[in-house]
Scaffold this motif. Structure first.
Motif, short mmCIF file in Angstrom:
data_model
loop_
_atom_site.label_atom_id
_atom_site.label_comp_id
_atom_site.label_asym_id
_atom_site.label_seq_id
_atom_site.Cartn_x
_atom_site.Cartn_y
_atom_site.Cartn_z
N ARG A 86 0.85 -1.19 0.00
CA ARG A 86 0.00 0.00 0.00
C ARG A 86 0.88 1.24 0.00
NH1 ARG A 86 -4.18 -0.45 4.86
NH2 ARG A 86 -5.04 1.39 3.78
N VAL A 87 0.42 2.30 -0.63
CA VAL A 87 1.19 3.54 -0.71
C VAL A 87 1.04 4.29 0.61
CG1 VAL A 87 1.56 5.67 -1.97
CG2 VAL A 87 0.74 3.63 -3.18
N VAL A 88 2.19 4.72 1.17
CA VAL A 88 2.17 5.40 2.47
C VAL A 88 3.04 6.64 2.43
CG1 VAL A 88 1.74 3.27 3.75
CG2 VAL A 88 4.10 4.05 3.39
N ARG A 89 2.81 7.52 3.40
CA ARG A 89 3.61 8.73 3.60
C ARG A 89 4.23 8.68 4.99
NH1 ARG A 89 -0.18 12.21 2.99
NH2 ARG A 89 -0.57 12.59 5.20
N LEU A 90 5.51 9.07 5.08
CA LEU A 90 6.23 9.07 6.34
C LEU A 90 6.91 10.41 6.56
CD1 LEU A 90 8.13 5.66 5.90
CD2 LEU A 90 6.23 6.05 7.49
N ASP A 91 7.03 10.80 7.81
CA ASP A 91 7.91 11.91 8.17
C ASP A 91 9.35 11.41 7.97
OD1 ASP A 91 9.72 13.36 10.21
OD2 ASP A 91 7.94 14.63 10.13
N ALA A 92 10.19 12.21 7.39
CA ALA A 92 11.54 11.77 7.04
C ALA A 92 12.47 11.67 8.22
CB ALA A 92 12.13 12.71 5.99
N ALA A 93 12.01 12.04 9.44
CA ALA A 93 12.91 12.03 10.59
C ALA A 93 12.31 11.41 11.84
CB ALA A 93 13.39 13.45 10.90
N ALA A 94 11.00 11.23 11.93
CA ALA A 94 10.36 10.77 13.17
C ALA A 94 10.67 9.31 13.46
CB ALA A 94 8.85 10.98 13.08
N VAL A 95 10.79 9.00 14.76
CA VAL A 95 11.18 7.65 15.20
C VAL A 95 9.95 6.75 15.31
CG1 VAL A 95 12.26 6.34 17.07
CG2 VAL A 95 13.13 8.61 16.47
N ASP A 96 10.07 5.50 14.81
CA ASP A 96 9.08 4.44 15.00
C ASP A 96 7.64 4.93 14.80
OD1 ASP A 96 11.05 2.63 15.42
OD2 ASP A 96 10.78 2.46 17.58
N GLN A 97 7.41 5.60 13.73
CA GLN A 97 6.11 6.21 13.46
C GLN A 97 5.16 5.23 12.76
OE1 GLN A 97 6.68 9.07 9.92
NE2 GLN A 97 8.75 8.51 10.53
N GLU A 98 3.88 5.53 12.82
CA GLU A 98 2.88 4.83 12.03
C GLU A 98 2.66 5.63 10.75
OE1 GLU A 98 1.42 1.89 12.45
OE2 GLU A 98 2.72 1.62 14.21
N PRO A 99 2.62 4.97 9.59
CA PRO A 99 2.52 5.70 8.33
C PRO A 99 1.10 6.22 8.08
CG PRO A 99 2.41 3.37 7.90
CD PRO A 99 2.66 3.51 9.38
N ALA A 100 1.00 7.22 7.22
CA ALA A 100 -0.29 7.67 6.71
C ALA A 100 -0.55 6.91 5.40
CB ALA A 100 -0.27 9.17 6.46
N PHE A 101 -1.66 6.20 5.33
CA PHE A 101 -1.98 5.41 4.14
C PHE A 101 -2.71 6.28 3.12
CE2 PHE A 101 -1.41 2.25 7.44
CZ PHE A 101 -0.72 1.24 6.78
N LEU A 102 -2.28 6.20 1.87
CA LEU A 102 -2.88 6.98 0.81
C LEU A 102 -3.85 6.10 0.00
CD1 LEU A 102 0.24 8.92 -0.49
CD2 LEU A 102 -1.24 9.41 1.46
N LYS A 103 -4.83 6.73 -0.58
CA LYS A 103 -5.78 5.98 -1.39
C LYS A 103 -5.12 5.56 -2.70
CE LYS A 103 -9.98 8.17 0.41
NZ LYS A 103 -11.21 8.96 0.07
N ALA A 104 -5.19 4.27 -2.98
CA ALA A 104 -4.60 3.73 -4.21
C ALA A 104 -5.23 2.37 -4.48
CB ALA A 104 -3.09 3.58 -4.06
N PRO A 105 -5.26 1.94 -5.72
CA PRO A 105 -5.82 0.62 -6.02
C PRO A 105 -4.95 -0.49 -5.46
CG PRO A 105 -4.79 1.56 -7.96
CD PRO A 105 -4.80 2.64 -6.92
N GLY A 106 -5.54 -1.68 -5.33
CA GLY A 106 -4.77 -2.84 -4.91
C GLY A 106 -5.21 -3.48 -3.62
N ALA A 107 -6.21 -2.94 -2.94
CA ALA A 107 -6.66 -3.52 -1.68
C ALA A 107 -7.35 -4.86 -1.93
CB ALA A 107 -7.60 -2.57 -0.96
N LEU A 108 -7.21 -5.78 -0.98
CA LEU A 108 -7.81 -7.11 -1.10
C LEU A 108 -9.03 -7.30 -0.21
CD1 LEU A 108 -4.78 -9.59 -1.27
CD2 LEU A 108 -6.21 -8.76 -3.13
N GLY A 109 -9.22 -6.42 0.75
CA GLY A 109 -10.29 -6.66 1.71
C GLY A 109 -9.82 -7.61 2.80
N SER A 110 -10.75 -8.24 3.47
CA SER A 110 -10.41 -9.12 4.59
C SER A 110 -9.78 -10.41 4.12
CB SER A 110 -11.66 -9.43 5.42
OG SER A 110 -12.62 -10.10 4.63
#
Length: 606
Positions: free
Chosen positions: A315-339
């Protein structure tokens, strides 16, 4: 992309915002007439208008890269020995085709690599500037893999030249003038191989991944190094980093003068993103998940990436370039499978040498002490690898959908557990790695929701070797599946495309037989009793099909139930989606028959 067609891939932005990509779509002129098809080419889609062909070559283009601040494109395409340009290459191809000749004359070079026969063409590096014709910057060697980089201003091109038969453990980094094609510098060290070059923003330094592959007396080691292009000095950038900066390419700061870089590396069942500051400080940016395809914004403040896990495709994600052990922000993009049909947890154990072990465990829905699930153990390939990301081949979830739990162990020689994990498995493929798999199997079966009486083992590549090893060491499993696994190591070291590499680890069997006799499963063939399914591709040059055929012959001779699923056109991995589905169906039906006691159901297509 407007009017995208099947076969468009490998997108990258040019300096003016044009979206470049590879495609085998047909070219048309301004009148709509179709031109000659020359295979895969570099195409460009501007901010307004339709896609146009940017660069093409007889036989096609395999890889490309762009200069960040200039209108230059470097790409990989083939030439026959003795030809210097595309025109003569085209003529030579036609002459060979007309004469019905496809023979190859090899010298001190490899004959095949991975799943591909090499030659007679050699990949070359070409550079195309907006105001000129393509420039040939040199050969990448017969086994070149398109590992290229352009300096931000487009003045230099770097690429790796593959190792030769005389020095199979040593390749060369070439830095050439991107305008004339003339070599400026070469970098090489005996016993080292360099990959994934990248220029710093000011073009003064080249950063590469450096690998020292395993030998008879030393373990595999991977690091990042920097070459000063003025002095030629090489600097290890990660001297104290205990894991490896792989498999991805390091991403360098886009700001001139800033030596910050980012990379990914396996770590205990994950593949985090890391930041290295100019003073050498290393910061882990993510605590969970497997990251790939890192991309930094022009101001160096944000990273974009692909993130996957065992239970999530990329999945496409965005990260802060310096923050420690962060959780990513998920971007909308095709490819999800569901459960998915199950849940994921971990299993921990202690090895017989005291080393802490871990594995992922995929559990089917409804598994409980009242309804314990049958268990399939699936060791990974490699052996330098780790279960940490999504895969379409040997994915656990088709198995959980059929009611099986799947154990994904990381034994000795797995990556992400420090150099000690490499040391404890060196030279003993069937020793510590096998014992680690069994220790994790025992730990998993101590759970009340798994059925100790219904177990199987299935593996690919090195995992297939461990499956073969298990077949000669224990009868605890109801069924074993071996996909592209080594059987006769003495024969393997002659036939594999990595014969020099393997012989370096195990020695020459004519004078150093100890490791072959201790680790080759075929010596203990008479001990096999477990029903086996063998899966192999006819064009597998890594573990040639003769390994599967030899195992099949021994099982038949001994009267052990065996089936052989053969894909004539596949290589070391099964890649065609229809063949992957057929493999899953065959494997699952085989396990249902022998592990669950159901009637054998051959797939309809077989």
């Amino acid at each position: 992309m407007t009017q995208s067609v099947p076969g468009d891939f490998a997108p990258a932005f040019a300096d003016d915002g044009t979206l470049l990509f590879l495609s085998d779509r047909e070219d048309t002129d301004s009148a709509g007439e179709k031109g000659d098809s020359q295979g895969v080419a570099v195409w460009g889609l501007p901010e307004g208008g339709e896609a146009e062909r940017i660069a093409h070559h007889p036989g096609g283009v395999s890889t490309f890269t762009v200069a960040k601040d200039a209108g230059a494109v470097a790409y990989t395409a083939d030439l026959l020995p003795g030809t210097v340009g595309a025109g003569r290459y085209t003529e030579h191809l036609r002459e060979r085709e007309s004469a019905l000749v496809n023979a190859v004359l090899y010298g001190a070079t490899a004959i095949c690599a991975w799943g591909t026969a090499l030659g007679p063409e050699e990949p070359h590096t070409f550079v195309l500037h907006s105001d000129g014709a393509p420039v040939n910057a040199g050969s990448q060697g017969p086994a070149g893999d398109g590992d290229i980089a352009l300096s931000p201003n487009g003045s230099l091109v770097a690429y790796t030249r593959s190792a030769s038969g005389r020095a199979p453990d040593t390749n060369v980094v070439v830095v050439a003038d991107a305008v004339t094609g003339a070599e400026r510098r070469t970098f090489s060290r005996p016993g080292q191989q360099y990959y994934r070059p990248a220029f710093t923003a000011d073009g003064s330094t080249l950063v590469c991944q450096r690998q020292r592959e395993e030998t008879y007396d030393s373990e595999w080691r991977v690091t990042l190094v920097a070459f000063d292009l003025a002095s030629g000095e090489e600097t290890d950038l990660l001297p104290e980093f205990d894991n490896w900066p792989w498999p991805g390419r390091a991403v360098l700061s886009p700001i001139p003068g800033d030596a910050t870089l980012w990379f990914t590396g396996d770590e205990r069942g994950h593949c985090p993103a890391f930041r290295r500051d100019p003073d050498g400080t290393i910061t882990r940016l993510t605590a969970s998940g497997a990251y790939a395809s890192l991309c930094v914004t022009p101001d160096g403040s944000t990273l974009y990436a692909l993130r996957s896990t065992i239970d999530s495709p990329p999945r496409v994600v965005r990260l802060d370039a310096a923050a420690v052990d962060q959780e990513p922000a998920f971007l909308k993009a095709p490819g999800a499978l569901g459960s998915l049909p199950g849940t994921l947890t971990e299993v921990h154990a202690e090895a017989d040498d005291g080393f802490p072990l871990r594995a992922w465990l995929a559990l089917p829905e409804g598994a409980s002490e009242e309804r314990p699930a049958p268990l399939i153990i699936a060791p990974h390939g490699g052996p330098q690898a780790s279960w940490n990301s999504w895969t379409w081949l040997w994915n656990p979830w088709p198995f959980t959908a059929r009611g099986y739990a799947v154990l994904l162990p990381d034994p000795a020689l797995s990556t992400g557990y420090g150099q000690r994990m490499q040391e404890r498995g060196r030279g003993q493929y069937g020793g510590q790695p096998y014992r680690d798999v069994i220790a994790l199997t025992d730990a998993a079966l101590a759970r009340g929701d798994l059925d100790v009486t219904r177990t199987g083992l299935a593996g690919w590549s090195f995992g297939g070797y461990l499956a073969n090893r298990a077949a000669t060491r224990t009868d605890r499993f109801k069924a074993i599946v071996s996909h592209a696994g080594m059987w006769n190591l003495e024969a393997f070291q002659v036939d594999t495309d990595m014969h020099a590499y393997f012989r370096t680890i195990f020695g020459d069997p004519r004078t150093q037989r100890e490791r072959y006799e201790a680790n080759s499963p075929h010596f203990d063939a008479a001990r096999m009793t477990t029903p086996m399914l063998i899966v192999h591709g006819g064009k597998d040059y890594r573990v040639p099909v003769g390994q599967g055929m030899g195992l099949h012959d021994d099982l038949q001779r001994l009267g052990v139930p065996v089936r052989f699923l053969y894909f004539p056109e596949e290589g070391h991995a099964i890649e065609a989606p229809n063949h992957i589905r057929l493999m899953y169906e065959t494997v699952l039906n085989f396990l249902d028959h022998h592990v669950l006691g159901q009637e054998w159901q051959p797939p309809a297509m077989l």
